[in-house]
Design a protein around this motif. Sequence first.
Motif, PDB file in Angstrom:
ATOM      1  N   MET A  12       1.102   2.013 -10.456  1.00 59.86           N
ATOM      2  CA  MET A  12       1.801   2.103  -9.369  1.00 59.86           C
ATOM      3  C   MET A  12       3.272   1.818  -9.445  1.00 59.86           C
ATOM      4  O   MET A  12       4.120   2.426  -8.652  1.00 59.86           O
ATOM      5  CB  MET A  12       1.022   1.591  -8.214  1.00 59.86           C
ATOM      6  CG  MET A  12       0.027   2.291  -7.700  1.00 59.86           C
ATOM      7  SD  MET A  12      -1.172   1.597  -6.476  1.00 59.86           S
ATOM      8  CE  MET A  12      -0.233   1.791  -4.924  1.00 59.86           C
ATOM      9  N   ALA A  16       3.363   5.881 -10.173  1.00 56.21           N
ATOM     10  CA  ALA A  16       2.213   6.855  -9.748  1.00 56.21           C
ATOM     11  C   ALA A  16       1.863   6.540  -8.335  1.00 56.21           C
ATOM     12  O   ALA A  16       1.959   5.614  -7.909  1.00 56.21           O
ATOM     13  CB  ALA A  16       1.071   6.296 -10.639  1.00 56.21           C
ATOM     14  N   THR A  17       1.329   7.641  -7.776  1.00 53.90           N
ATOM     15  CA  THR A  17       0.625   7.740  -6.473  1.00 53.90           C
ATOM     16  C   THR A  17      -0.440   6.738  -6.654  1.00 53.90           C
ATOM     17  O   THR A  17      -1.126   6.605  -7.502  1.00 53.90           O
ATOM     18  CB  THR A  17       0.324   8.939  -6.034  1.00 53.90           C
ATOM     19  OG1 THR A  17      -0.651   9.428  -6.854  1.00 53.90           O
ATOM     20  CG2 THR A  17       1.721   9.967  -5.523  1.00 53.90           C
ATOM     21  N   PHE A  18      -0.973   6.532  -5.479  1.00 56.19           N
ATOM     22  CA  PHE A  18      -2.142   5.549  -5.391  1.00 56.19           C
ATOM     23  C   PHE A  18      -3.289   6.270  -5.928  1.00 56.19           C
ATOM     24  O   PHE A  18      -4.106   6.111  -6.753  1.00 56.19           O
ATOM     25  CB  PHE A  18      -2.624   5.036  -3.823  1.00 56.19           C
ATOM     26  CG  PHE A  18      -3.588   4.222  -3.800  1.00 56.19           C
ATOM     27  CD1 PHE A  18      -3.877   3.037  -4.343  1.00 56.19           C
ATOM     28  CD2 PHE A  18      -4.750   4.692  -2.963  1.00 56.19           C
ATOM     29  CE1 PHE A  18      -4.931   2.283  -4.134  1.00 56.19           C
ATOM     30  CE2 PHE A  18      -6.092   3.909  -2.882  1.00 56.19           C
ATOM     31  CZ  PHE A  18      -6.095   2.835  -3.416  1.00 56.19           C
ATOM     32  N   ASP A  19      -3.419   7.659  -5.344  1.00 53.71           N
ATOM     33  CA  ASP A  19      -4.605   8.484  -5.904  1.00 53.71           C
ATOM     34  C   ASP A  19      -4.429   8.717  -7.573  1.00 53.71           C
ATOM     35  O   ASP A  19      -5.454   8.640  -8.238  1.00 53.71           O
ATOM     36  CB  ASP A  19      -4.647   9.939  -5.201  1.00 53.71           C
ATOM     37  CG  ASP A  19      -5.114   9.838  -3.901  1.00 53.71           C
ATOM     38  OD1 ASP A  19      -5.869   8.907  -3.588  1.00 53.71           O
ATOM     39  OD2 ASP A  19      -4.580  10.622  -3.078  1.00 53.71           O
ATOM     40  N   SER A  57     -10.638   8.736  -2.197  1.00 55.75           N
ATOM     41  CA  SER A  57      -9.932   9.198  -3.488  1.00 55.75           C
ATOM     42  C   SER A  57     -10.472  10.465  -4.110  1.00 55.75           C
ATOM     43  O   SER A  57     -11.916  10.577  -4.080  1.00 55.75           O
ATOM     44  CB  SER A  57      -9.993   8.105  -4.343  1.00 55.75           C
ATOM     45  OG  SER A  57      -9.814   8.460  -5.918  1.00 55.75           O
TER      46      SER A  57
END
Length: 84
Positions: A12, A16-19, A57
């Motif tokens: 992150m 990067a996105t959380f997903d 997710s």
Amino acid sequence: MDRFAALLESAMAGGATFDAALALLRTHGATPVQAIKAIHQSRMVTLGEAKQLFARSPAWAHEVQAADALHEELLALLGKEQDR
């Protein structure tokens, strides 16, 4: 902090996105429990909140669906046992 929490934070921090970070945990061999623990540690949320984030997710959708199906099956079996 365990290695999966560190990996989540690092991903992150790198943009990067959380997903996407959760998907990275999966590709690095994290189990659902390890992923939930990593969310709990890195996001500073309760375990319940971490579990909810995990359940939403897309990377872990298959595991969540399988766990939900098992949970429903167990509840049905328990209901049948109580009816006896």
